[in-house]
Design a protein around this motif. Structure first.
Motif, PDB file in Angstrom:
ATOM      1  N   MET A  55      52.171  43.711  46.544  1.00 33.68           N
ATOM      2  CA  MET A  55      51.102  44.719  46.558  1.00 33.68           C
ATOM      3  C   MET A  55      51.689  46.121  46.398  1.00 33.68           C
ATOM      4  O   MET A  55      52.601  46.501  47.133  1.00 33.68           O
ATOM      5  CB  MET A  55      50.343  44.625  47.879  1.00 33.68           C
ATOM      6  CG  MET A  55      49.806  43.231  48.157  1.00 33.68           C
ATOM      7  SD  MET A  55      49.157  43.069  49.838  1.00 33.68           S
ATOM      8  CE  MET A  55      47.431  43.406  49.556  1.00 33.68           C
ATOM      9  N   ARG A  56      51.151  46.861  45.453  1.00 36.98           N
ATOM     10  CA  ARG A  56      51.596  48.245  45.251  1.00 36.98           C
ATOM     11  C   ARG A  56      50.395  49.172  45.322  1.00 36.98           C
ATOM     12  O   ARG A  56      49.269  48.769  44.999  1.00 36.98           O
ATOM     13  CB  ARG A  56      52.285  48.396  43.891  1.00 36.98           C
ATOM     14  CG  ARG A  56      53.534  47.575  43.806  1.00 36.98           C
ATOM     15  CD  ARG A  56      54.475  48.022  42.718  1.00 36.98           C
ATOM     16  NE  ARG A  56      55.742  47.327  42.871  1.00 36.98           N
ATOM     17  CZ  ARG A  56      55.976  46.078  42.441  1.00 36.98           C
ATOM     18  NH1 ARG A  56      55.038  45.410  41.801  1.00 36.98           N
ATOM     19  NH2 ARG A  56      57.148  45.509  42.651  1.00 36.98           N
ATOM     20  N   ARG A  57      50.667  50.403  45.690  1.00 36.13           N
ATOM     21  CA  ARG A  57      49.587  51.379  45.865  1.00 36.13           C
ATOM     22  C   ARG A  57      48.678  51.446  44.635  1.00 36.13           C
ATOM     23  O   ARG A  57      49.160  51.568  43.513  1.00 36.13           O
ATOM     24  CB  ARG A  57      50.204  52.753  46.139  1.00 36.13           C
ATOM     25  CG  ARG A  57      49.177  53.819  46.265  1.00 36.13           C
ATOM     26  CD  ARG A  57      49.622  54.999  47.077  1.00 36.13           C
ATOM     27  NE  ARG A  57      48.716  56.119  46.840  1.00 36.13           N
ATOM     28  CZ  ARG A  57      47.455  56.137  47.251  1.00 36.13           C
ATOM     29  NH1 ARG A  57      46.961  55.124  47.936  1.00 36.13           N
ATOM     30  NH2 ARG A  57      46.673  57.163  46.969  1.00 36.13           N
ATOM     31  N   GLY A  58      47.377  51.364  44.885  1.00 35.84           N
ATOM     32  CA  GLY A  58      46.399  51.463  43.804  1.00 35.84           C
ATOM     33  C   GLY A  58      46.092  50.138  43.134  1.00 35.84           C
ATOM     34  O   GLY A  58      45.180  50.054  42.311  1.00 35.84           O
ATOM     35  N   ASP A  59      46.846  49.084  43.496  1.00 33.66           N
ATOM     36  CA  ASP A  59      46.565  47.774  42.901  1.00 33.66           C
ATOM     37  C   ASP A  59      45.245  47.226  43.430  1.00 33.66           C
ATOM     38  O   ASP A  59      44.912  47.394  44.614  1.00 33.66           O
ATOM     39  CB  ASP A  59      47.668  46.766  43.244  1.00 33.66           C
ATOM     40  CG  ASP A  59      48.958  47.001  42.465  1.00 33.66           C
ATOM     41  OD1 ASP A  59      48.997  47.957  41.654  1.00 33.66           O
ATOM     42  OD2 ASP A  59      49.914  46.231  42.662  1.00 33.66           O
ATOM     43  N   HIS A  89      45.145  39.897  39.948  1.00 35.85           N
ATOM     44  CA  HIS A  89      45.891  41.129  40.215  1.00 35.85           C
ATOM     45  C   HIS A  89      45.671  42.084  39.066  1.00 35.85           C
ATOM     46  O   HIS A  89      45.938  41.745  37.911  1.00 35.85           O
ATOM     47  CB  HIS A  89      47.384  40.778  40.353  1.00 35.85           C
ATOM     48  CG  HIS A  89      48.273  41.960  40.530  1.00 35.85           C
ATOM     49  ND1 HIS A  89      49.541  42.008  40.005  1.00 35.85           N
ATOM     50  CD2 HIS A  89      48.092  43.139  41.181  1.00 35.85           C
ATOM     51  CE1 HIS A  89      50.094  43.173  40.325  1.00 35.85           C
ATOM     52  NE2 HIS A  89      49.240  43.867  41.033  1.00 35.85           N
ATOM     53  N   TYR A  90      45.175  43.261  39.368  1.00 33.94           N
ATOM     54  CA  TYR A  90      44.939  44.286  38.366  1.00 33.94           C
ATOM     55  C   TYR A  90      45.813  45.481  38.754  1.00 33.94           C
ATOM     56  O   TYR A  90      45.414  46.305  39.573  1.00 33.94           O
ATOM     57  CB  TYR A  90      43.454  44.676  38.347  1.00 33.94           C
ATOM     58  CG  TYR A  90      42.514  43.526  38.028  1.00 33.94           C
ATOM     59  CD1 TYR A  90      42.235  42.541  38.973  1.00 33.94           C
ATOM     60  CD2 TYR A  90      41.888  43.424  36.786  1.00 33.94           C
ATOM     61  CE1 TYR A  90      41.376  41.482  38.683  1.00 33.94           C
ATOM     62  CE2 TYR A  90      41.027  42.380  36.491  1.00 33.94           C
ATOM     63  CZ  TYR A  90      40.779  41.415  37.433  1.00 33.94           C
ATOM     64  OH  TYR A  90      39.929  40.372  37.153  1.00 33.94           O
ATOM     65  N   PRO A  91      47.045  45.544  38.178  1.00 31.21           N
ATOM     66  CA  PRO A  91      48.002  46.571  38.622  1.00 31.21           C
ATOM     67  C   PRO A  91      47.497  47.976  38.303  1.00 31.21           C
ATOM     68  O   PRO A  91      46.931  48.220  37.240  1.00 31.21           O
ATOM     69  CB  PRO A  91      49.264  46.257  37.810  1.00 31.21           C
ATOM     70  CG  PRO A  91      49.035  44.945  37.146  1.00 31.21           C
ATOM     71  CD  PRO A  91      47.559  44.723  37.079  1.00 31.21           C
ATOM     72  N   TYR A  92      47.755  48.890  39.242  1.00 33.00           N
ATOM     73  CA  TYR A  92      47.304  50.276  39.074  1.00 33.00           C
ATOM     74  C   TYR A  92      47.938  50.920  37.846  1.00 33.00           C
ATOM     75  O   TYR A  92      47.296  51.703  37.142  1.00 33.00           O
ATOM     76  CB  TYR A  92      47.633  51.088  40.323  1.00 33.00           C
ATOM     77  CG  TYR A  92      47.074  52.486  40.280  1.00 33.00           C
ATOM     78  CD1 TYR A  92      45.703  52.685  40.105  1.00 33.00           C
ATOM     79  CD2 TYR A  92      47.890  53.609  40.395  1.00 33.00           C
ATOM     80  CE1 TYR A  92      45.164  53.959  40.061  1.00 33.00           C
ATOM     81  CE2 TYR A  92      47.357  54.890  40.345  1.00 33.00           C
ATOM     82  CZ  TYR A  92      45.997  55.055  40.177  1.00 33.00           C
ATOM     83  OH  TYR A  92      45.471  56.320  40.128  1.00 33.00           O
ATOM     84  N   GLU A  93      49.191  50.582  37.616  1.00 33.74           N
ATOM     85  CA  GLU A  93      49.906  51.135  36.471  1.00 33.74           C
ATOM     86  C   GLU A  93      49.080  51.002  35.184  1.00 33.74           C
ATOM     87  O   GLU A  93      48.946  51.940  34.407  1.00 33.74           O
ATOM     88  CB  GLU A  93      51.202  50.337  36.328  1.00 33.74           C
ATOM     89  CG  GLU A  93      52.325  51.083  35.719  1.00 33.74           C
ATOM     90  CD  GLU A  93      53.579  50.208  35.611  1.00 33.74           C
ATOM     91  OE1 GLU A  93      53.533  49.003  35.974  1.00 33.74           O
ATOM     92  OE2 GLU A  93      54.586  50.746  35.147  1.00 33.74           O
ATOM     93  N   ARG A  94      48.499  49.829  35.000  1.00 27.44           N
ATOM     94  CA  ARG A  94      47.715  49.584  33.776  1.00 27.44           C
ATOM     95  C   ARG A  94      46.403  50.355  33.787  1.00 27.44           C
ATOM     96  O   ARG A  94      46.019  50.968  32.785  1.00 27.44           O
ATOM     97  CB  ARG A  94      47.395  48.095  33.642  1.00 27.44           C
ATOM     98  CG  ARG A  94      48.559  47.245  33.222  1.00 27.44           C
ATOM     99  CD  ARG A  94      48.025  45.912  32.726  1.00 27.44           C
ATOM    100  NE  ARG A  94      49.103  44.978  32.476  1.00 27.44           N
ATOM    101  CZ  ARG A  94      48.908  43.740  32.053  1.00 27.44           C
ATOM    102  NH1 ARG A  94      47.681  43.285  31.861  1.00 27.44           N
ATOM    103  NH2 ARG A  94      49.925  42.941  31.837  1.00 27.44           N
TER     104      ARG A  94
END
Ligand code: GTQ
Length: 345
Positions: A133-137, A217-222
């Motif tokens: 888990m990463r911030r904004g994910d 999972h929808y990564p924030y980066e994207r």
């Protein structure tokens, strides 16, 4: 819209007699039941993250994730205290998991989303696959999928839980069970589902077997990169800025059938026009500072804050710097039933 008939002694006596048989006259209550536009019992509310964070860490000293099953502080709508609800259909909580802890594996008919707020190194496992888990994910644990959370890292990890608990309660459709083991076996390498289903391709012989997204999972980066590019190319919607919805790539619809999730960028200096929508909406601030006016309340927000806008109150967003808001609501339910409305076309 509907007038209430005048009351007479004879009518009152009648109501009292039928009351004993669990009967009631519609004409006395119709005006409050079938109303010309939504008038939610929920109220607008705002939680400053700084204020909650200390309580979360205090809860971390008070009870283990294992004993609590899920160590969560529930954000209750001030008008719905005691009901574990932030709107009539949605639940919201902030969950903390400390280094070395495990939140044991279980599954339930309630659908859940996680939106990661603080810390790195924890994972959520969904049906045999772990995601860091990463911030904004944005992470989903669809109805009836096994899920557990763990933190092999070195710092506390905090995320927002959005669930359809009140909706499932209203439908009396709650089922839940625990796995015998604390953590479910890992059967897929990390990132498998995202590559398999989330790269604008699907395996050639694949058919959906559920109503939920195979991507969890929808990564924030994207999502952040997409917002950035779209903000440059425009157009910027006058009420919503650049607003996207997270989808199930197999259907084009929402990621889960009961909870819709959105991410929007409000460019620096954005002053939105009002919008009313029928889905009471929970917001989490990812980046930036600004203000949102909901009905007659104005909330000045900062990153990690949560605020809630009840159904049909006018919502106006303003941003001081480039701001990103995550939000969720029961919109898929309303759309499926042909009920969803917005004041903006
Ligand atoms: O992580 O599975 O906030 O089952 C409430 C109920 C989280 C979870 C909540 C849950 C969970």
């Amino acid at each position: 819209m509907f007038d209430r008939p005048t009351s007479t002694a004879e009518r009152k006596a009648f109501y009292e007699r039928i009351d004993q048989h669990n009967l009631a006259p519609l004409w006395e209550v119709l005006a409050g039941l079938v109303i010309p536009q939504p008038k939610s019992a929920c109220v607008p509310a705002h939680w400053h993250y700084d204020g909650i964070r200390d309580y979360l860490l205090e809860a971390g000293r008070l009870i283990s994730a294992k004993e609590a099953e899920r160590r969560v502080l529930i954000l209750e709508n001030p008008a719905l205290r005691g009901q574990s609800s932030i709107t009539h259909t949605m639940y919201c909580g902030l969950q903390v998991i400390l280094p070395g802890e495990v939140a044991p594996s279980h599954r339930h008919t309630q659908s859940a989303l996680r939106f990661v707020i603080e810390g790195e190194g924890a994972y959520t496992a969904v049906d045999g696959e772990r995601v860091t888990m990463r911030r904004g994910d944005f992470i989903i644990t669809p109805s009836w999928t096994w899920h557990d959370h763990g933190n092999p890292g070195i710092e506390p990890v905090i995320w927002m839980d959005g669930l359809d608990i009140p909706l499932i309660q209203m439908l009396d459709a709650s089922f839940a069970e625990r796995l015998d083991e604390e953590t479910q076996p890992v059967t897929q390498p990390e990132g498998d589902a995202l590559h398999r289903y989330g790269a604008n391709m699907l395996p050639v012989d694949w058919e959906p077997t559920t109503k939920t997204s195979p991507v969890f999972h929808y990564p924030y980066e994207r999502s952040r990169e997409t917002l950035e590019r779209l903000a440059k190319s425009g157009p910027v919607h006058p009420a919503r800025g650049i607003k996207m919805q997270f989808i199930n790539p197999a259907s084009g619809g929402f990621a889960m059938p009961t909870i819709g999730a959105f991410i929007q960028l409000l460019p620096k200096g954005f002053k939105g026009t009002p919008e009313q929508v029928t889905d009471g909406t929970i917001y989490n601030v990812v980046e930036g500072h600004g203000r949102t006016t909901i009905g007659d309340r104005t909330f000045a927000w900062s990153p990690r804050d949560v605020f809630v806008a009840p159904s049909w109150l006018p919502v106006v967003h303003e941003a001081d710097d480039d701001a990103v808001l995550f939000s969720y609501s029961d919109r898929p339910v309303q759309k499926m039933l042909g009920l969803w409305r917005s004041s903006v076309v």
